[in-house]
Design an enzyme around this catalytic site. Structure first.
Site, PDB file in Angstrom:
ATOM      1  N   ASP A 192      50.223  30.369  44.786  1.00  0.00           N
ATOM      2  CA  ASP A 192      48.874  30.474  45.020  1.00  0.00           C
ATOM      3  C   ASP A 192      48.640  30.362  46.651  1.00  0.00           C
ATOM      4  O   ASP A 192      48.539  29.291  47.122  1.00  0.00           O
ATOM      5  CB  ASP A 192      47.913  29.365  44.231  1.00  0.00           C
ATOM      6  CG  ASP A 192      46.398  29.506  44.483  1.00  0.00           C
ATOM      7  OD1 ASP A 192      46.180  29.766  45.575  1.00  0.00           O
ATOM      8  OD2 ASP A 192      45.818  29.568  43.455  1.00  0.00           O
ATOM      9  N   ASP A 216      46.029  27.668  47.830  1.00  0.00           N
ATOM     10  CA  ASP A 216      46.299  26.281  47.639  1.00  0.00           C
ATOM     11  C   ASP A 216      47.444  25.786  48.728  1.00  0.00           C
ATOM     12  O   ASP A 216      47.174  24.846  49.251  1.00  0.00           O
ATOM     13  CB  ASP A 216      46.814  26.212  46.136  1.00  0.00           C
ATOM     14  CG  ASP A 216      45.766  25.966  45.104  1.00  0.00           C
ATOM     15  OD1 ASP A 216      44.696  26.058  45.583  1.00  0.00           O
ATOM     16  OD2 ASP A 216      46.017  26.215  43.854  1.00  0.00           O
ATOM     17  N   ARG A 241      38.284  34.734  42.371  1.00  0.00           N
ATOM     18  CA  ARG A 241      38.728  35.422  41.056  1.00  0.00           C
ATOM     19  C   ARG A 241      38.495  34.396  39.782  1.00  0.00           C
ATOM     20  O   ARG A 241      39.063  33.552  39.924  1.00  0.00           O
ATOM     21  CB  ARG A 241      40.289  35.796  41.285  1.00  0.00           C
ATOM     22  CG  ARG A 241      40.626  36.808  40.507  1.00  0.00           C
ATOM     23  CD  ARG A 241      41.854  37.380  40.909  1.00  0.00           C
ATOM     24  NE  ARG A 241      43.054  36.451  40.786  1.00  0.00           N
ATOM     25  CZ  ARG A 241      44.368  36.815  40.563  1.00  0.00           C
ATOM     26  NH1 ARG A 241      44.697  37.956  40.507  1.00  0.00           N
ATOM     27  NH2 ARG A 241      45.234  35.913  40.214  1.00  0.00           N
ATOM     28  N   THR A 285      38.732  36.288  33.464  1.00  0.00           N
ATOM     29  CA  THR A 285      38.685  37.595  33.300  1.00  0.00           C
ATOM     30  C   THR A 285      39.417  38.544  34.732  1.00  0.00           C
ATOM     31  O   THR A 285      39.658  39.316  34.539  1.00  0.00           O
ATOM     32  CB  THR A 285      37.120  38.268  33.782  1.00  0.00           C
ATOM     33  OG1 THR A 285      36.849  37.706  34.935  1.00  0.00           O
ATOM     34  CG2 THR A 285      36.182  37.480  32.441  1.00  0.00           C
TER      35      THR A 285
END
Ligand code: PRP
Length: 206
Positions: free
Chosen positions: A198, A201, A102, A106
């Site tokens: 995340d 991560d 991603r 944006t």
């Protein structure tokens, strides 16, 4: 297509441990693996069967065998953490990786890996990604799979934001969504709140 939020007590218990910021990478991967297995059990309730007989030590028993070939489609990276648990349950699955990340500015998905063969080799695709945030990654993956010729596609994840569910349902109303929990919202940088941080991560220690 409705969203299926698991009501299984084990899913709720394990999801809470997964969210906890005190949960380390090793435990995080273990919990994600177990959650994937439990969610897959629920997502395969409508799997097609054909009659099959076996010989027990006492004679013939009529039974069943799965008649559909299932393809797991993990979205790299975080979707990889959902593959192992499902392979334990369904050892004959095919695994087709799709690489998307991603764009942080944006929030749009950018494709970087796709080695699907020319013609579809599975009857059911389970798209795996722990997080359905804006829905952009899942929408792009389903589009790739439909172009490939996949007929039956389901999304299997751990957490979804309402924004992602709305977007995926609008773009692909034929794709059921199976998750452990529907969270409150997305924050200003596109993270699910309260979420779990995340997922990539935490899964891979980066
Ligand atoms: C995260 C997550 C999903 C995607 C969800 O991946 O694992 O793939 O974002 O967001 P969306 O619904 O708004 O598309 P990320 O881009 O961080 O890549 P990674 O898995 O490689 O860390």
């Amino acid at each position: 297509m409705p969203i299926h939020v698991s009501s299984h007590p084990l899913v709720k218990h394990k999801l809470t441990r997964l969210r906890d910021k005190a949960t380390d990478h090793r435990k995080f991967r273990e919990l994600a693996r177990e959650l994937a297995l439990l969610l897959c059990y629920e997502a395969t309730l409508d799997l097609q069967l054909k009659p099959a007989s076996v010989n027990t030590p006492m004679g013939e028993a009529k039974g069943w065998e799965a008649s559909e070939v299932i393809g797991l489609v993990p979205i790299l990276r975080a979707g990889l953490g959902l593959v192992d648990g499902i392979q334990e349950l369904l050892p004959a699955v095919q695994v087709w990786h799709i690489g998307l990340y991603r764009d942080e500015e944006t929030l749009r998905p950018v494709e970087y890996y796709n080695k699907l063969p020319a013609a579809p080799t599975v009857q059911v695709c389970l798209v795996l990604d722990p997080m359905l945030a804006t829905g952009g990654s899942a929408i792009a993956t389903v589009k790739i799979l439909k172009k490939w010729g996949a007929k039956r596609i389901k999304f299997l994840g751990i957490l979804a934001a309402p924004e992602g569910v709305d977007a995926l349902s609008a773009a692909h109303p034929d794709v059921p969504i199976h998750v452990a929990e529907l969270d409150e919202r997305l924050n200003e940088i596109g993270f699910i709140v309260p979420g779990l941080g995340d997922a990539g991560d935490r899964m891979f220690g980066t």
